[in-house]
Design a protein around this motif. Structure first.
Motif, PDB file in Angstrom:
ATOM      1  N   ARG A 249       0.822  -1.212   0.000  1.00 55.66           N
ATOM      2  CA  ARG A 249       0.000   0.000   0.000  1.00 55.66           C
ATOM      3  C   ARG A 249       0.854   1.261   0.000  1.00 55.66           C
ATOM      4  NH1 ARG A 249      -4.443  -0.125   4.576  1.00 55.66           N
ATOM      5  NH2 ARG A 249      -2.640  -0.620   5.897  1.00 55.66           N
ATOM      6  N   HIS A 250       0.462   2.210  -0.824  1.00 62.42           N
ATOM      7  CA  HIS A 250       1.060   3.545  -0.868  1.00 62.42           C
ATOM      8  C   HIS A 250       2.570   3.516  -1.141  1.00 62.42           C
ATOM      9  CE1 HIS A 250      -2.830   4.579   0.738  1.00 62.42           C
ATOM     10  NE2 HIS A 250      -2.582   3.979   1.894  1.00 62.42           N
ATOM     11  N   GLY A 251       3.029   2.425  -1.740  1.00 59.38           N
ATOM     12  CA  GLY A 251       4.446   2.333  -2.053  1.00 59.38           C
ATOM     13  C   GLY A 251       5.352   2.273  -0.843  1.00 59.38           C
ATOM     14  N   ARG A 252       4.799   1.875   0.314  1.00 59.80           N
ATOM     15  CA  ARG A 252       5.579   1.858   1.558  1.00 59.80           C
ATOM     16  C   ARG A 252       6.266   0.512   1.734  1.00 59.80           C
ATOM     17  NH1 ARG A 252       7.239   5.962   4.119  1.00 59.80           N
ATOM     18  NH2 ARG A 252       6.869   5.071   6.187  1.00 59.80           N
ATOM     19  N   GLY A 253       7.203   0.210   0.834  1.00 62.23           N
ATOM     20  CA  GLY A 253       7.936  -1.031   0.935  1.00 62.23           C
ATOM     21  C   GLY A 253       8.273  -1.601  -0.420  1.00 62.23           C
ATOM     22  N   LEU A 254       8.917  -2.773  -0.402  1.00 58.62           N
ATOM     23  CA  LEU A 254       9.304  -3.472  -1.620  1.00 58.62           C
ATOM     24  C   LEU A 254       8.412  -4.690  -1.812  1.00 58.62           C
ATOM     25  CD1 LEU A 254      13.191  -3.416  -1.178  1.00 58.62           C
ATOM     26  CD2 LEU A 254      11.761  -1.765  -2.403  1.00 58.62           C
ATOM     27  N   SER A 255       8.205  -5.061  -3.060  1.00 60.94           N
ATOM     28  CA  SER A 255       7.289  -6.154  -3.378  1.00 60.94           C
ATOM     29  C   SER A 255       7.969  -7.171  -4.291  1.00 60.94           C
ATOM     30  CB  SER A 255       6.044  -5.580  -4.077  1.00 60.94           C
ATOM     31  OG  SER A 255       5.244  -6.597  -4.599  1.00 60.94           O
ATOM     32  N   LEU A 256       7.921  -8.443  -3.875  1.00 56.92           N
ATOM     33  CA  LEU A 256       8.464  -9.528  -4.691  1.00 56.92           C
ATOM     34  C   LEU A 256       7.384 -10.584  -4.882  1.00 56.92           C
ATOM     35  CD1 LEU A 256      11.971  -9.842  -3.016  1.00 56.92           C
ATOM     36  CD2 LEU A 256      11.542  -9.152  -5.390  1.00 56.92           C
ATOM     37  N   ALA A 257       6.970 -10.780  -6.134  1.00 59.08           N
ATOM     38  CA  ALA A 257       5.874 -11.705  -6.445  1.00 59.08           C
ATOM     39  C   ALA A 257       6.428 -13.106  -6.691  1.00 59.08           C
ATOM     40  CB  ALA A 257       5.095 -11.207  -7.659  1.00 59.08           C
ATOM     41  N   CYS A 258       6.801 -13.786  -5.617  1.00 60.21           N
ATOM     42  CA  CYS A 258       7.330 -15.140  -5.745  1.00 60.21           C
ATOM     43  C   CYS A 258       7.237 -15.830  -4.389  1.00 60.21           C
ATOM     44  CB  CYS A 258       8.772 -15.115  -6.243  1.00 60.21           C
ATOM     45  SG  CYS A 258       9.870 -14.158  -5.194  1.00 60.21           S
ATOM     46  N   GLY A 259       7.628 -17.090  -4.355  1.00 57.38           N
ATOM     47  CA  GLY A 259       7.586 -17.846  -3.125  1.00 57.38           C
ATOM     48  C   GLY A 259       8.709 -17.454  -2.177  1.00 57.38           C
ATOM     49  N   ALA A 260       8.567 -17.854  -0.912  1.00 57.82           N
ATOM     50  CA  ALA A 260       9.522 -17.456   0.125  1.00 57.82           C
ATOM     51  C   ALA A 260      10.929 -17.988  -0.151  1.00 57.82           C
ATOM     52  CB  ALA A 260       9.032 -17.939   1.487  1.00 57.82           C
ATOM     53  N   ARG A 261      11.052 -19.291  -0.396  1.00 60.80           N
ATOM     54  CA  ARG A 261      12.382 -19.875  -0.583  1.00 60.80           C
ATOM     55  C   ARG A 261      13.086 -19.271  -1.791  1.00 60.80           C
ATOM     56  NH1 ARG A 261      12.640 -26.249  -1.308  1.00 60.80           N
ATOM     57  NH2 ARG A 261      11.364 -25.667  -3.110  1.00 60.80           N
ATOM     58  N   GLU A 262      12.359 -19.084  -2.887  1.00 61.10           N
ATOM     59  CA  GLU A 262      12.960 -18.522  -4.099  1.00 61.10           C
ATOM     60  C   GLU A 262      13.488 -17.120  -3.845  1.00 61.10           C
ATOM     61  OE1 GLU A 262      11.677 -17.366  -8.720  1.00 61.10           O
ATOM     62  OE2 GLU A 262      10.190 -18.152  -7.314  1.00 61.10           O
ATOM     63  N   ALA A 263      12.682 -16.289  -3.201  1.00 62.75           N
ATOM     64  CA  ALA A 263      13.091 -14.909  -2.946  1.00 62.75           C
ATOM     65  C   ALA A 263      14.264 -14.845  -1.974  1.00 62.75           C
ATOM     66  CB  ALA A 263      11.910 -14.111  -2.400  1.00 62.75           C
TER      67      ALA A 263
END
Length: 274
Positions: A249-263
Motif C-alpha cells: 500500500r502507498h508504495g511503503r515497501g518493496l514487493s516480490l511476487a514469488c515464493g519465500a524460498r525462491e526470494a
C-alpha cells in the motif's frame, strides 16, 4: 523477480539494525505444507475431506471437540503428525544466518501453528494463533497450557477420524484440544501467545531501525500483514514476498511476487556476492 527490487531488498537487509520476520502460511509451502488456500487447495491436500464435502472452516471449529471428538482430533491429529515430520526448508536457515549477522538480531511474528521456526532454531517467536504442539482443556477447567510432547493421535486415513484413546486434560480428565485459535473460538487460552507477543513488542520497541520481511501472508486473514505494516510504518522498510498478493500500500515497501524460498535464496546470493 525484478533484479532492481532484489538489490534494494539486499541493501536493506545488509544495513538493518535488526530483522523482523512476519510469516503466514506461504512460508511453509516450500517445506511441503499445505496452505489451505480455498476449498480446492484444502481438498487437494486432504482428499478424504473432499469426498465428505467438508471445508477447512468447518473442520477448524472448536464445537467438534464436544460434539464429535473423533472428527476433531482426526483433523488436528493428522496435522500434528505432519508438522512433526516436516523439515523446514533452507529459507529458514538463511533467515537465521542473516539475523546472526545483524546487530539487533532477529525475531518472528507468525500466524502459523506448525512450530517450524522453533524447529529451525529461532529463539524469539510470537505465535499469535497458538501452537499445535501445545494443548489445553476443552472446557477449559483452568488456565493450564502444556506441551504436547510425545502425545500421538492415530488417525484412520480413509475416514480421517482419530482412533481412541484421545488426549485428556491432566487436571480434570476431560478431553484436551490443541492450544490453537479456531473459528468462533471462545475457549482458546491465549496466555502463552500473549506472553510471546508482549516479549516481541518489547524487543521491537528497542529497535527502531529494524527491517521487516513479510513472507507468504495473504489478505484473507490479514493478521500478519497488519503487523508487518505497523512495524514498518515509521521507516517503510518492508519487504513483502508473496506470489499471489505482493502489492504494498502507498508504495511503503518493496514487493516480490514469488515464493519465500525462491526470494530468500535470490537475496542471499546478492548478499553473499557483496
Amino acid at each position: 523477480m525484478s533484479r532492481a527490487v532484489l538489490e534494494r531488498a539486499a541493501k536493506l537487509i545488509a544495513g538493518a539494525d535488526a530483522l523482523l520476520v512476519c510469516a503466514g502460511a506461504g512460508m511453509g509451502v516450500d517445506s511441503g505444507l499445505p496452505d489451505f488456500r480455498g476449498d480446492a487447495g484444502f481438498w487437494r491436500a486432504y482428499p478424504p475431506y473432499a469426498r465428505l464435502g467438508l471445508r477447512f472452516a468447518e473442520l477448524a471449529d472448536p464445537r467438534h471437540f464436544a460434539e464429535d471428538p473423533g472428527l476433531a482430533w482426526g483433523f488436528y491429529g493428522h496435522r500434528l503428525r505432519l508438522y512433526r515430520e516436516t523439515v523446514p526448508h533452507e529459507g529458514f536457515a538463511l533467515l537465521r544466518r542473516w539475523g546472526e549477522a545483524t546487530p539487533g538480531g532477529i525475531a518472528v511474528f507468525t500466524s502459523n501453528v506448525d512450530g517450524q521456526f522453533q524447529k529451525a532454531g529461532f529463539g524469539l517467536v510470537a505465535e499469535v494463533h497458538g501452537s499445535i504442539h501445545h494443548l489445553q482443556c476443552t472446557v477449559p477447567c483452568g488456565p493450564a497450557i502444556w506441551p504436547a510432547g510425545e502425545t500421538g493421535v492415530p488417525v484412520d486415513e480413509d475416514s480421517m477420524r482419530a482412533v481412541p484413546p484421545l488426549p485428556v486434560c491432566p487436571g480434570c480428565g476431560r478431553l484436551a484440544r490443541p492450544n490453537i485459535l479456531m473459528f468462533g473460538d471462545h475457549d482458546w487460552l491465549s496466555r502463552r501467545s500473549d506472553e510471546q507477543l508482549g516479549a516481541l513488542n518489547a524487543w521491537r520497541r528497542e529497535r527502531p531501525g529494524l527491517v521487516v520481511l513479510e513472507l507468504g501472508a495473504g489478505t484473507a486473514v490479514p493478521t500478519v500483514r497488519r503487523y508487518s505494516e505497523l512495524s514498518s510504518a515509521a521507516t517503510g522498510a518492508l519487504i513483502r514476498i508473496n506470489p499471489r498478493e505482493p502489492e504494498v500500500r502507498h508504495g511503503r515497501g518493496l514487493s516480490l511476487a514469488c515464493g519465500a524460498r525462491e526470494a530468500l535464496s535470490a537475496i542471499d546470493a546478492l548478499l553473499t556476492a557483496a
